[in-house]
Each structure stands twice: as C-alpha cells, then as structure tokens.
Write a protein that holds these residues in place. Structure first.
Motif, PDB file in Angstrom:
ATOM      1  N   MET A  79      -2.003 -15.814 -44.533  1.00 32.52           N
ATOM      2  CA  MET A  79      -1.836 -16.560 -43.288  1.00 32.52           C
ATOM      3  C   MET A  79      -1.217 -15.638 -42.235  1.00 32.52           C
ATOM      4  O   MET A  79      -0.303 -14.879 -42.506  1.00 32.52           O
ATOM      5  CB  MET A  79      -0.926 -17.760 -43.524  1.00 32.52           C
ATOM      6  N   LYS A  80      -1.728 -15.716 -41.020  1.00 30.68           N
ATOM      7  CA  LYS A  80      -1.252 -14.865 -39.934  1.00 30.68           C
ATOM      8  C   LYS A  80       0.075 -15.384 -39.386  1.00 30.68           C
ATOM      9  O   LYS A  80       0.306 -16.583 -39.298  1.00 30.68           O
ATOM     10  CB  LYS A  80      -2.281 -14.820 -38.794  1.00 30.68           C
ATOM     11  N   GLN A  81       0.933 -14.447 -39.019  1.00 31.55           N
ATOM     12  CA  GLN A  81       2.213 -14.731 -38.387  1.00 31.55           C
ATOM     13  C   GLN A  81       2.161 -14.167 -36.962  1.00 31.55           C
ATOM     14  O   GLN A  81       1.394 -13.244 -36.690  1.00 31.55           O
ATOM     15  CB  GLN A  81       3.344 -14.032 -39.150  1.00 31.55           C
ATOM     16  N   GLN A  82       2.984 -14.707 -36.091  1.00 34.15           N
ATOM     17  CA  GLN A  82       3.042 -14.216 -34.715  1.00 34.15           C
ATOM     18  C   GLN A  82       4.490 -13.997 -34.311  1.00 34.15           C
ATOM     19  O   GLN A  82       5.374 -14.739 -34.731  1.00 34.15           O
ATOM     20  CB  GLN A  82       2.386 -15.212 -33.753  1.00 34.15           C
ATOM     21  N   VAL A  83       4.708 -12.958 -33.489  1.00 37.19           N
ATOM     22  CA  VAL A  83       6.028 -12.697 -32.927  1.00 37.19           C
ATOM     23  C   VAL A  83       5.884 -12.432 -31.440  1.00 37.19           C
ATOM     24  O   VAL A  83       4.883 -11.889 -30.978  1.00 37.19           O
ATOM     25  CB  VAL A  83       6.754 -11.494 -33.583  1.00 37.19           C
ATOM     26  N   ILE A  84       6.902 -12.860 -30.702  1.00 34.94           N
ATOM     27  CA  ILE A  84       7.016 -12.512 -29.294  1.00 34.94           C
ATOM     28  C   ILE A  84       7.941 -11.312 -29.235  1.00 34.94           C
ATOM     29  O   ILE A  84       9.019 -11.328 -29.837  1.00 34.94           O
ATOM     30  CB  ILE A  84       7.600 -13.667 -28.462  1.00 34.94           C
ATOM     31  N   LEU A 127       8.362  -5.119 -20.899  1.00 33.62           N
ATOM     32  CA  LEU A 127       7.135  -5.388 -21.646  1.00 33.62           C
ATOM     33  C   LEU A 127       7.349  -6.646 -22.462  1.00 33.62           C
ATOM     34  O   LEU A 127       8.335  -6.755 -23.206  1.00 33.62           O
ATOM     35  CB  LEU A 127       6.802  -4.216 -22.576  1.00 33.62           C
ATOM     36  N   SER A 128       6.447  -7.589 -22.325  1.00 38.04           N
ATOM     37  CA  SER A 128       6.436  -8.793 -23.152  1.00 38.04           C
ATOM     38  C   SER A 128       5.070  -8.880 -23.796  1.00 38.04           C
ATOM     39  O   SER A 128       4.054  -8.674 -23.135  1.00 38.04           O
ATOM     40  CB  SER A 128       6.667 -10.051 -22.317  1.00 38.04           C
ATOM     41  N   MET A 129       5.045  -9.158 -25.081  1.00 33.56           N
ATOM     42  CA  MET A 129       3.760  -9.290 -25.761  1.00 33.56           C
ATOM     43  C   MET A 129       3.883 -10.240 -26.932  1.00 33.56           C
ATOM     44  O   MET A 129       4.972 -10.475 -27.449  1.00 33.56           O
ATOM     45  CB  MET A 129       3.230  -7.926 -26.209  1.00 33.56           C
ATOM     46  N   ILE A 130       2.749 -10.799 -27.317  1.00 34.01           N
ATOM     47  CA  ILE A 130       2.685 -11.603 -28.532  1.00 34.01           C
ATOM     48  C   ILE A 130       1.797 -10.832 -29.501  1.00 34.01           C
ATOM     49  O   ILE A 130       0.715 -10.371 -29.145  1.00 34.01           O
ATOM     50  CB  ILE A 130       2.197 -13.047 -28.281  1.00 34.01           C
ATOM     51  N   VAL A 131       2.333 -10.650 -30.703  1.00 31.36           N
ATOM     52  CA  VAL A 131       1.681  -9.816 -31.712  1.00 31.36           C
ATOM     53  C   VAL A 131       1.403 -10.668 -32.941  1.00 31.36           C
ATOM     54  O   VAL A 131       2.213 -11.524 -33.321  1.00 31.36           O
ATOM     55  CB  VAL A 131       2.595  -8.622 -32.078  1.00 31.36           C
ATOM     56  N   GLU A 132       0.252 -10.418 -33.579  1.00 31.06           N
ATOM     57  CA  GLU A 132      -0.145 -11.187 -34.760  1.00 31.06           C
ATOM     58  C   GLU A 132      -0.442 -10.247 -35.923  1.00 31.06           C
ATOM     59  O   GLU A 132      -0.981  -9.154 -35.728  1.00 31.06           O
ATOM     60  CB  GLU A 132      -1.389 -12.013 -34.433  1.00 31.06           C
ATOM     61  N   GLY A 133      -0.083 -10.678 -37.124  1.00 31.85           N
ATOM     62  CA  GLY A 133      -0.376  -9.930 -38.334  1.00 31.85           C
ATOM     63  C   GLY A 133       0.003 -10.746 -39.550  1.00 31.85           C
ATOM     64  O   GLY A 133       0.494 -11.874 -39.429  1.00 31.85           O
ATOM     65  N   THR A 134      -0.202 -10.169 -40.726  1.00 35.30           N
ATOM     66  CA  THR A 134       0.221 -10.852 -41.946  1.00 35.30           C
ATOM     67  C   THR A 134       1.747 -10.895 -41.966  1.00 35.30           C
ATOM     68  O   THR A 134       2.414 -10.153 -41.240  1.00 35.30           O
ATOM     69  CB  THR A 134      -0.285 -10.114 -43.198  1.00 35.30           C
ATOM     70  N   GLN A 135       2.300 -11.732 -42.839  1.00 29.14           N
ATOM     71  CA  GLN A 135       3.754 -11.833 -42.924  1.00 29.14           C
ATOM     72  C   GLN A 135       4.368 -10.470 -43.251  1.00 29.14           C
ATOM     73  O   GLN A 135       5.358 -10.063 -42.655  1.00 29.14           O
ATOM     74  CB  GLN A 135       4.160 -12.871 -43.964  1.00 29.14           C
ATOM     75  N   SER A 136       3.775  -9.764 -44.171  1.00 32.26           N
ATOM     76  CA  SER A 136       4.271  -8.440 -44.561  1.00 32.26           C
ATOM     77  C   SER A 136       4.186  -7.456 -43.394  1.00 32.26           C
ATOM     78  O   SER A 136       5.129  -6.703 -43.134  1.00 32.26           O
ATOM     79  CB  SER A 136       3.451  -7.921 -45.751  1.00 32.26           C
ATOM     80  N   ALA A 137       3.057  -7.467 -42.684  1.00 36.11           N
ATOM     81  CA  ALA A 137       2.869  -6.556 -41.553  1.00 36.11           C
ATOM     82  C   ALA A 137       3.869  -6.851 -40.434  1.00 36.11           C
ATOM     83  O   ALA A 137       4.434  -5.929 -39.834  1.00 36.11           O
ATOM     84  CB  ALA A 137       1.437  -6.650 -41.035  1.00 36.11           C
ATOM     85  N   LEU A 167       6.680  -4.443 -38.942  1.00 40.26           N
ATOM     86  CA  LEU A 167       6.669  -4.174 -37.503  1.00 40.26           C
ATOM     87  C   LEU A 167       8.040  -4.437 -36.889  1.00 40.26           C
ATOM     88  O   LEU A 167       8.523  -3.654 -36.074  1.00 40.26           O
ATOM     89  CB  LEU A 167       5.611  -5.028 -36.792  1.00 40.26           C
ATOM     90  N   GLU A 168       8.667  -5.539 -37.278  1.00 36.01           N
ATOM     91  CA  GLU A 168      10.007  -5.858 -36.752  1.00 36.01           C
ATOM     92  C   GLU A 168      10.980  -4.702 -37.020  1.00 36.01           C
ATOM     93  O   GLU A 168      11.729  -4.300 -36.131  1.00 36.01           O
ATOM     94  CB  GLU A 168      10.532  -7.152 -37.386  1.00 36.01           C
ATOM     95  N   LEU A 169      10.945  -4.159 -38.223  1.00 33.69           N
ATOM     96  CA  LEU A 169      11.837  -3.059 -38.573  1.00 33.69           C
ATOM     97  C   LEU A 169      11.480  -1.787 -37.816  1.00 33.69           C
ATOM     98  O   LEU A 169      12.355  -1.109 -37.264  1.00 33.69           O
ATOM     99  CB  LEU A 169      11.793  -2.808 -40.082  1.00 33.69           C
ATOM    100  N   GLN A 170      10.191  -1.459 -37.762  1.00 35.66           N
ATOM    101  CA  GLN A 170       9.763  -0.227 -37.113  1.00 35.66           C
ATOM    102  C   GLN A 170       9.982  -0.279 -35.604  1.00 35.66           C
ATOM    103  O   GLN A 170      10.414   0.706 -34.999  1.00 35.66           O
ATOM    104  CB  GLN A 170       8.290   0.054 -37.420  1.00 35.66           C
ATOM    105  N   LEU A 171       9.692  -1.411 -34.970  1.00 40.76           N
ATOM    106  CA  LEU A 171       9.902  -1.534 -33.518  1.00 40.76           C
ATOM    107  C   LEU A 171      11.387  -1.420 -33.181  1.00 40.76           C
ATOM    108  O   LEU A 171      11.752  -0.797 -32.183  1.00 40.76           O
ATOM    109  CB  LEU A 171       9.354  -2.861 -32.993  1.00 40.76           C
ATOM    110  N   SER A 172      12.229  -2.028 -33.990  1.00 40.65           N
ATOM    111  CA  SER A 172      13.674  -1.936 -33.754  1.00 40.65           C
ATOM    112  C   SER A 172      14.135  -0.485 -33.827  1.00 40.65           C
ATOM    113  O   SER A 172      14.917  -0.020 -32.991  1.00 40.65           O
ATOM    114  CB  SER A 172      14.445  -2.779 -34.772  1.00 40.65           C
TER     115      SER A 172
END
Length: 186
Positions: free
Chosen positions: A1-6, A46-56, A60-65
C-alpha cells in the motif's frame, strides 16, 4: 500500500539544491506527486507531496533529514493520505489597490471561501501614497475555482465587494486548455 508525506524545506538557495532533493526522493523509489517552489531573496521554500511504499517513505524521511542537516536547511515532514490534484479548472487573476484599512484581506478571502474559490498565489504590500500621504494596499491573487462557478456572477460580485471596500482593480480569467492540448513530442 502506498504512503504519502508532505515535505516542507526552507533554507538558503544554493545552486543544485533542488536537484539533490529530487535525487534523494528518486533514490528512495518515491514519486513527487505535486510541488511548489519559491525563492524569497536568498532563501527558498519547497513544499511537495511524495508517495512511496511504507518502507521507501521511512527511508526517505531519514535520508531527507540527513540531507537537510548537511545543507543547513529547515525541514518538516508529515505523513498524510488522500492527495488529489489541485483544482485548476478555472484560473482567475484578481488585482486590487486602494486605501489600506484593517480587515480588507480578511473580507476578500472570506468572500472567496464562501464561493469555494481557492487562493493559489498571493502578493500584498502596503505603501504610503506620496500625493495623499495615506497608507495604501496593493494586492495580486491567483485563484482557482471549480468549473461550476459562474464567472459572470463572480465578476459582478467581486467588483461590488471592491467598490464597497473603496478599492479599484481588475479580474481576468485564464482559459484552461483541453487535457491533451499542451502535449508536445520531443
């Protein structure tokens, strides 16, 4: 299932920073569904909405931080769901100016909200009119509305509101082209 983050990122505008951010998203096998970018002086937002698997998304949260810390950028990431494309069926440009008074912007944005018209972009500045020595306001807005909005009635009502507030200005519309009209091959 896809997850989304702002994702919201603020910081000093550096050559290539957007490329690094988008590469980070791509490297984690995520997609940018929508984004907005603005430059303010030497800084950017920059504001964006990003979608991926829960794992991805977690990776991403860790790498972007980490990336943001390396570049001294302020970042905020929030999980969300149910993203829908922004309503761009009818675009309206609204410009007005006149003597500044408390509550003008609130009255205009309240009028728009009652008609379910969204503000996509907004600029406002106040200045002293050199001939009258009175503080004035000048405002430009880009609005988006559903196709059901009667533009003729809207124009009449917004002009009446501007008159009641002692403001002058203009309303123009951007015609939205057919869905495939902008497609080019290369």
């Amino acid at each position: 299932m896809k997850q989304q983050v702002i994702v919201n990122i603020l910081g000093t505008d550096k050559l290539g920073i957007l490329s690094e951010i988008s590469a980070c998203v791509h490297d984690k096998c995520c997609n940018i569904l929508d984004s907005r970018h603005a430059i303010y002086g030497r800084d950017f937002s920059l504001s964006m909405i990003v979608e991926g698997t829960q794992s991805a998304i977690t990776k991403l949260e860790l790498q972007l931080s980490t990336l943001c810390m390396q570049h001294d950028l302020l970042s905020m990431i929030k999980r969300t769901s149910g993203h829908a494309k922004q309503n761009l069926e009818q675009l309206i440009n609204l410009e007005f100016s006149g003597e500044d008074a408390k509550g003008i912007i609130k009255k205009v944005t309240g009028f728009l909200a009652e008609r379910q018209v969204s503000v996509s972009a907004f600029r406002q500045r106040t200045f002293i009119d050199k001939t009258t020595n009175v503080e004035n306001v000048k405002c430009k807005m880009v609005l988006s509305a559903m196709k059901e909005l009667d533009l003729v009635s809207f124009d009449e009502e917004i002009k009446q509101l501007m008159c009641n507030l002692g403001l002058s200005g203009k309303v123009t519309h951007n015609e939205i082209k057919e869905e495939n009209e902008h497609i080019e091959s290369w």
